[in-house]
Design an enzyme around this catalytic site. Structure first.
Site, PDB file in Angstrom:
ATOM      1  N   ASP A  52    -106.819 -49.795 105.988  1.00 16.63           N
ATOM      2  CA  ASP A  52    -105.693 -49.883 105.061  1.00 16.63           C
ATOM      3  C   ASP A  52    -104.583 -50.792 105.583  1.00 16.63           C
ATOM      4  O   ASP A  52    -103.937 -51.495 104.797  1.00 16.63           O
ATOM      5  CB  ASP A  52    -105.130 -48.488 104.766  1.00 16.63           C
ATOM      6  CG  ASP A  52    -106.003 -47.747 103.759  1.00 16.63           C
ATOM      7  OD1 ASP A  52    -107.122 -48.221 103.494  1.00 16.63           O
ATOM      8  OD2 ASP A  52    -105.564 -46.709 103.238  1.00 16.63           O
ATOM      9  N   ASN A  95    -109.260 -50.123  99.469  1.00 18.96           N
ATOM     10  CA  ASN A  95    -109.014 -48.857  98.785  1.00 18.96           C
ATOM     11  C   ASN A  95    -107.665 -48.299  99.232  1.00 18.96           C
ATOM     12  O   ASN A  95    -107.482 -47.102  99.317  1.00 18.96           O
ATOM     13  CB  ASN A  95    -110.141 -47.864  99.107  1.00 18.96           C
ATOM     14  CG  ASN A  95    -110.158 -46.687  98.130  1.00 18.96           C
ATOM     15  OD1 ASN A  95    -109.506 -46.721  97.085  1.00 18.96           O
ATOM     16  ND2 ASN A  95    -110.901 -45.650  98.479  1.00 18.96           N
ATOM     17  N   ASP A 331    -102.595 -33.990 101.720  1.00 18.94           N
ATOM     18  CA  ASP A 331    -103.693 -34.548 102.514  1.00 18.94           C
ATOM     19  C   ASP A 331    -104.152 -33.580 103.590  1.00 18.94           C
ATOM     20  O   ASP A 331    -105.351 -33.306 103.749  1.00 18.94           O
ATOM     21  CB  ASP A 331    -103.263 -35.868 103.161  1.00 18.94           C
ATOM     22  CG  ASP A 331    -103.186 -36.990 102.132  1.00 18.94           C
ATOM     23  OD1 ASP A 331    -103.651 -36.765 100.995  1.00 18.94           O
ATOM     24  OD2 ASP A 331    -102.669 -38.068 102.458  1.00 18.94           O
ATOM     25  N   GLU A 359    -108.964 -40.640  97.187  1.00 21.62           N
ATOM     26  CA  GLU A 359    -110.104 -41.499  97.513  1.00 21.62           C
ATOM     27  C   GLU A 359    -111.349 -41.108  96.713  1.00 21.62           C
ATOM     28  O   GLU A 359    -112.191 -41.920  96.373  1.00 21.62           O
ATOM     29  CB  GLU A 359    -110.398 -41.431  99.009  1.00 21.62           C
ATOM     30  CG  GLU A 359    -109.521 -42.337  99.855  1.00 21.62           C
ATOM     31  CD  GLU A 359    -108.123 -41.788 100.119  1.00 21.62           C
ATOM     32  OE1 GLU A 359    -107.702 -40.833  99.433  1.00 21.62           O
ATOM     33  OE2 GLU A 359    -107.446 -42.333 101.006  1.00 21.62           O
ATOM     34  N   HIS A 406    -112.283 -40.782 104.109  1.00 21.66           N
ATOM     35  CA  HIS A 406    -112.071 -40.487 105.531  1.00 21.66           C
ATOM     36  C   HIS A 406    -111.763 -39.022 105.802  1.00 21.66           C
ATOM     37  O   HIS A 406    -112.238 -38.439 106.765  1.00 21.66           O
ATOM     38  CB  HIS A 406    -110.940 -41.372 106.058  1.00 21.66           C
ATOM     39  CG  HIS A 406    -109.656 -41.287 105.271  1.00 21.66           C
ATOM     40  ND1 HIS A 406    -108.439 -41.259 105.860  1.00 21.66           N
ATOM     41  CD2 HIS A 406    -109.426 -41.206 103.940  1.00 21.66           C
ATOM     42  CE1 HIS A 406    -107.503 -41.186 104.927  1.00 21.66           C
ATOM     43  NE2 HIS A 406    -108.077 -41.162 103.764  1.00 21.66           N
ATOM     44  N   ARG A 407    -110.974 -38.414 104.940  1.00 20.06           N
ATOM     45  CA  ARG A 407    -110.556 -37.036 105.221  1.00 20.06           C
ATOM     46  C   ARG A 407    -111.700 -36.039 105.045  1.00 20.06           C
ATOM     47  O   ARG A 407    -111.757 -35.035 105.742  1.00 20.06           O
ATOM     48  CB  ARG A 407    -109.359 -36.633 104.369  1.00 20.06           C
ATOM     49  CG  ARG A 407    -108.158 -37.493 104.643  1.00 20.06           C
ATOM     50  CD  ARG A 407    -106.827 -36.857 104.399  1.00 20.06           C
ATOM     51  NE  ARG A 407    -105.809 -37.871 104.614  1.00 20.06           N
ATOM     52  CZ  ARG A 407    -105.401 -38.272 105.807  1.00 20.06           C
ATOM     53  NH1 ARG A 407    -105.906 -37.736 106.901  1.00 20.06           N
ATOM     54  NH2 ARG A 407    -104.504 -39.223 105.916  1.00 20.06           N
ATOM     55  N   LYS A 434    -110.602 -45.804 107.652  1.00 15.16           N
ATOM     56  CA  LYS A 434    -109.438 -45.965 106.761  1.00 15.16           C
ATOM     57  C   LYS A 434    -108.142 -45.609 107.495  1.00 15.16           C
ATOM     58  O   LYS A 434    -107.126 -46.266 107.313  1.00 15.16           O
ATOM     59  CB  LYS A 434    -109.615 -45.080 105.529  1.00 15.16           C
ATOM     60  CG  LYS A 434    -108.591 -45.290 104.451  1.00 15.16           C
ATOM     61  CD  LYS A 434    -109.062 -44.575 103.195  1.00 15.16           C
ATOM     62  CE  LYS A 434    -108.064 -44.530 102.088  1.00 15.16           C
ATOM     63  NZ  LYS A 434    -107.444 -45.729 101.664  1.00 15.16           N
TER      64      LYS A 434
END
Ligand code: DC
Length: 679
Positions: A52, A95, A331, A359, A406-407, A434
Site C-alpha cells: 500500500d 488495493n 480492523d 479488502e 492480509h488481516r 499489504k
C-alpha cells in the site's frame, strides 16, 4: 516474506519474546500524502514498506514529487507546495484504499484549480470498493470527476485538463456511515484550497472515528488546525496551508499489534521468559486500534504499557467470551474473532457493517473460515457471533482461504495454538505484504512448537543424485528451511586442512588426529547467507563445491566424533515452519521421526553424466570415465563406513530419478507430502 502457494503452520505451543512492528499503514500513507503536498522537505522515519505504501510512493513520484532515501532508511520528501507540476497521469493504486480515496480528493481539487487530468485505478477488488460518496462530495465542489467503470466505484477520471474553479461557499456534505476514509480524504485535500473557511457536514453516524482523529492529529503536525463540532461538522479555517514539520516518525501499526497482543494473551509462558513485548506502539499512540488492548483485557489478557511499548501475558484462561461494539476498532476486531476460539461461551462482535466493504466481505470470510475449526458462527448484516468447539476433540482444522486480505491471513495464524495440536494451512500467505510483509517470520521468531511437531522432509541419497537441488526446490515450494548436511562435512574437511590437519585416511586413522579434526568441527564458525557459505569469515562457496572438498568430506565424515560434533548443529535446523534436510543419514540418524523420508537414487552412469554436464557448464574439465570411477569410490566409502553408512531408512520412499526432470521429482515429493497432511 513467504511467496509460496500456502504456508502450513505447525501446532504452536507457546510464545514469548520481543517484536518490533512495522510502521502504521494509516499513518504512513497519510504522512506520505501530506509530505508530498506541503511546502518544504520532510524526513519520514520508520515508514511502513508494504504494497500500500509502495503504490502511494509510485503515484507521488509520477506526480512530480521528489523522494529520496535508501531502502530501510528515512525518506526525504520535497512537497509540491499545493502546486501541480505534472498535469496528467494514469495512476495504479493496487488495493490501497488509503491511497485511492485521498489522492482522488487531492487531485480533484488541484486539477480544478490548476487544470489537470488523471486516471486513477487499482486491482479488480479496488474496483468493487465504493467511492461514490466521495465522488459526490467532490462534484458538489464543482470538480469534474467521473467513473470510467461501474458508477460508484473506481476507476475514476479526475479533472478535464482545464481550470474549472471551485465552489467552496456551501458546506460540503459527505456520508460518514460507509467509510471514514471519505471524510479523511476531504480533510486531507481541502487545506490545499482554503482561500475561505470550508465546512464539511457529515451525513449519518460517523464510523471509525479514531481514524478521523489520526487524520486531525497529522494535519496539525503539518500546520493545519481543523475545527470540529461533535462529529457532525468540520471546518478548515481560511488561510490554512500545509507546512512540513521537518522530521516525522511513524508509529508501529496498532492493528498489526493486535496479533501479538492476542499471542501474549493466548500463550502460556515459556519457562523463564514471559509474555510478548511489543515495541513501536504503546499508550501514547494516536491510532484508534490501540484500544484493542482494552478488548483483549476484557477477554483476559494481562497488559502493561509505556508510551511506545506494550507487554502482554496470559491472564484469564480460558479467555472470557465478550459482547463488544467494535465500531471503534474495525480492523483489529478481526483478531478478537479468532481469540473467540479460545473463550468460554459465545463472543459477539457488533456494529461491524464496514467489514463487508473492506479488502473482502470480512464478515462472510471470517464466518466461513472460523467454521473450519469446528466453531459455531452466526453472522448478520453488521455482527458476528462465535462459539468455539465444545471440547478439544471437536476441534478440526482446515486450509484457510485468505481472499487477498492480509488481516484474514494474519489473524488465522493464531488458530495454530489450538488445544488439539492441529496444524493450520494459510493459503496465499504473501497477501500479508499489504501491511506486514514479514508477519510470519516475526510470528515464528517468538513462537515455539514441540520439535516433533515441526515437520522435516529428509532427502537422502548417494553423491550427485540431485538431492541438493530437489531439497531446495521442495523447500521453496513449502516455505521451509533447508539443511545441506553435506556442506557441513565439506566445511569440516576444509576447516581441518586450513588448520594444517591432514584429512587423508591414513592420517585420520590416528586417534589424536581424529580428535583434532572433531575439535575443528566443534569450533568452526559458519554462516549461510544469500546462497553463499562462510567459514571463519571467509567466503568458501566455490572451494566447497570442488570434488576435492567432497572427497575430504567423505573421509572426515567416517569419524564418529565428527558426526557427533555435527549432530546438534543439524538438529537445531529443525525450526518453524519446517525443514527439508538432505544428506546421507537424515532419515536414519538425525531425524528418525521425520514424517517423510525420501531416498533418492539414480544409476551411477546417470549421476556421472549429470556431474560432467555441471562441470562443463562451469567451464571445468570433466572426463566421464574418471568421474564415474570417483563417484563409485565415494559411494563405496559412504556405504561401507561403520557409522551411519549411507542406506535408506526403513520407512523411506525410494525415488529413482534417472529418467526424471527436477520438476517431476519435486511433484512426486510434494504429492507424497500432501498425502500426509490433514488438509
Ligand atoms: O552431499 P555431499 O556430496 O555434499 O556430501 C559430501 C560428503 O559428506 C559425502 O560424501 C558423505 C558426507 N556426508 C555424510 O556423511 N552425511 C551426510 N548427512 C551428508 C554428507
Amino acid at each position: 516474506m513467504y511467496t509460496t502457494a500456502f504456508l502450513d503452520i505447525p501446532p504452536l505451543r507457546h510464545a514469548a519474546g520481543e517484536v518490533t512492528l512495522p510502521g502504521s499503514k494509516s499513518i504512513s500513507n497519510r504522512v506520505l500524502l501530506l509530505a508530498a503536498l506541503c511546502h518544504g522537505t520532510t524526513t519520514v522515519h520508520d515508514l511502513l514498506d508494504s504494497d500500500d505504501t509502495r503504490v502511494m510512493l509510485q503515484a507521488l513520484r509520477a506526480l512530480g514529487c521528489s523522494i529520496s532515501g535508501e531502502q530501510g532508511q528515512p525518506l526525504h520528501i520535497t512537497g509540491l507546495g499545493a502546486q501541480l507540476p505534472v498535469k496528467s497521469g494514469d495512476l495504479f493504486l493496487g488495493n490501497a484504499g488509503t491511497a485511492m480515496r485521498p489522492l482522488s480528493a487531492a487531485l480533484a481539487l488541484l486539477a480544478s484549480v490548476h487544470g489537470g487530468s488523471f486516471h486513477l485505478r487499482g486491482i479488480p477488488r479496488m474496483h468493487e470498493r465504493p467511492i461514490g460518496d466521495l465522488v459526490e462530495a467532490l462534484q458538489q465542489l464543482g470538480c469534474p470527476v467521473s467513473y470510467t467503470g461501474q458508477a460508484g466505484y473506481p476507476p475514476l477520471q479526475i479533472g478535464n485538463g482545464v481550470r474549472s474553479g471551485l465552489n467552496l461557499a456551501q458546506p460540503i456534505r459527505v456520508r460518514g456511515d460507509v467509510s471514514s476514509q471519505f471524510l479523511t480524504a476531504l480533510l486531507l485535500a481541502l487545506p490545499l484550497v482554503a482561500t475561505q473557511d470550508i465546512h464539511i457536514d457529515v451525513m449519518g453516524e460517523l464510523i471509525s472515528k479514531p481514524y478521523i482523529e489520526i487524520t486531525q492529529n497529522l494535519l496539525a503536525r503539518f500546520g493545519v488546525q481543523v475545527q470540529r463540532e461533535g462529529w457532525q461538522r468540520f471546518t478548515i479555517p481560511a488561510g490554512s496551508a500545509y507546512q512540513s514539520p521537518g522530521d516525522i516518525h511513524v508509529e508501529g501499526d496498532a492493528s498489526s499489534a493486535s496479533y501479538f497482543i492476542a499471542l501474549g494473551a493466548l500463550s502460556s509462558s515459556d519457562g523463564g521468559q514471559k509474555g510478548i513485548k511489543i515495541n513501536g506502539v504503546g499508550s501514547s499512540s494516536i491510532q484508534g486500534d490501540i484500544r484493542f488492548v482494552e478488548a483483549a483485557e476484557a477477554m483476559g489478557a494481562s497488559v502493561t504499557s509505556g508510551p511506545n511499548w506494550l507487554h502482554i501475558q496470559r491472564g484469564q484462561w480460558p479467555l472470557n467470551a465478550i459482547t463488544l461494539d467494535c465500531n471503534h476498532i474495525p480492523d483489529a476486531a478481526m483478531t478478537l474473532a479468532v481469540m473467540a476460539l479460545y473463550a468460554q461461551g459465545t463472543t459477539r462482535l457488533t456494529n461491524i457493517a464496514s467489514w463487508r466493504v473492506k479488502e473482502t466481505d470480512r464478515i462472510a470470510a471470517m464466518a466461513t473460515e472460523l467454521r473450519k475449526f469446528g466453531a459455531t458462527v452466526e453472522e448478520g448484516a453488521d455482527f458476528i457471533a462465535i462459539t468455539p468447539p465444545a471440547s478439544t476433540a471437536q476441534w478440526t482444522t482446515g486450509s484457510i482461504h485468505t481472499y487477498d486480505d492480509h488481516r484474514v491471513a494474519m489473524c488465522f495464524s493464531l488458530a495454530a495454538f489450538n488445544p488439539a495440536g492441529l496444524p493450520v494451512r494459510i493459503e496465499d500467505p504473501k497477501c500479508v505484504a499489504k501491511t506486514f510483509p514479514d508477519y510470519f517470520e516475526t510470528l515464528f521468531a517468538v513462537s515455539h512448537a514441540s520439535p516433533q511437531d515441526i515437520p522435516v522432509i529428509c532427502i537422502d541419497g548417494p553423491t550427485a543424485s540431485g538431492k541438493g537441488t530437489l531439497a531446495s526446490e521442495v523447500a521453496r515450494a513449502l516455505g521451509y528451511h533447508v539443511l545441506d548436511s553435506g556442506a557441513l562435512y565439506r566445511l569440516v574437511g576444509l576447516a581441518a586442512e586450513q588448520s594444517g590437519l591432514s584429512t587423508e585416511s591414513a592420517a585420520l586413522a590416528d586417534a589424536s588426529q581424529a580428535s583434532n579434526v572433531a575439535q575443528v568441527a566443534r569450533q568452526m564458525r559458519i554462516a549461510f547467507s544469500d546462497g553463499k557459505v562462510w567459514l571463519d569469515g571467509n567466503d568458501v562457496t566455490q572451494a566447497l563445491r570442488e570434488e576435492r572438498a567432497g572427497m575430504a568430506a567423505s573421509r572426515v565424515s567416517s569419524l564418529p566424533a565428527v558426526r557427533e560434533a555435527l549432530l546438534h548443529v543439524q538438529r537445531e535446523c529443525r525450526a518453524l515452519p519446517g525443514l527439508v534436510a538432505d544428506g546421507r543419514d537424515m532419515g536414519t540418524v538425525i531425524f528418525p521421526d521425520a514424517p517423510l523420508k525420501v531416498f533418492l537414487t539414480a544409476s551411477a552412469e546417470t549421476r556421472a553424466a549429470r556431474r560432467q554436464a555441471q562441470l562443463l557448464s562451469r567451464g571445468e574439465k570433466a572426463i566421464l570415465e574418471d568421474l564415474l570411477q570417483a563417484l563409485k569410490a565415494r559411494d563405496a566409502q559412504d556405504m561401507s563406513r561403520t557409522h551411519a553408512p549411507l542406506k535408506p531408512a526403513e520407512d523411506a520412499l525410494l525415488l529413482d530419478n534417472s529418467r526424471q526432470t527436477i520438476d517431476e521429482s519435486m511433484a512426486q515429493v510434494l504429492t507424497w507430502w500432501q498425502g500426509k497432511q490433514a488438509f
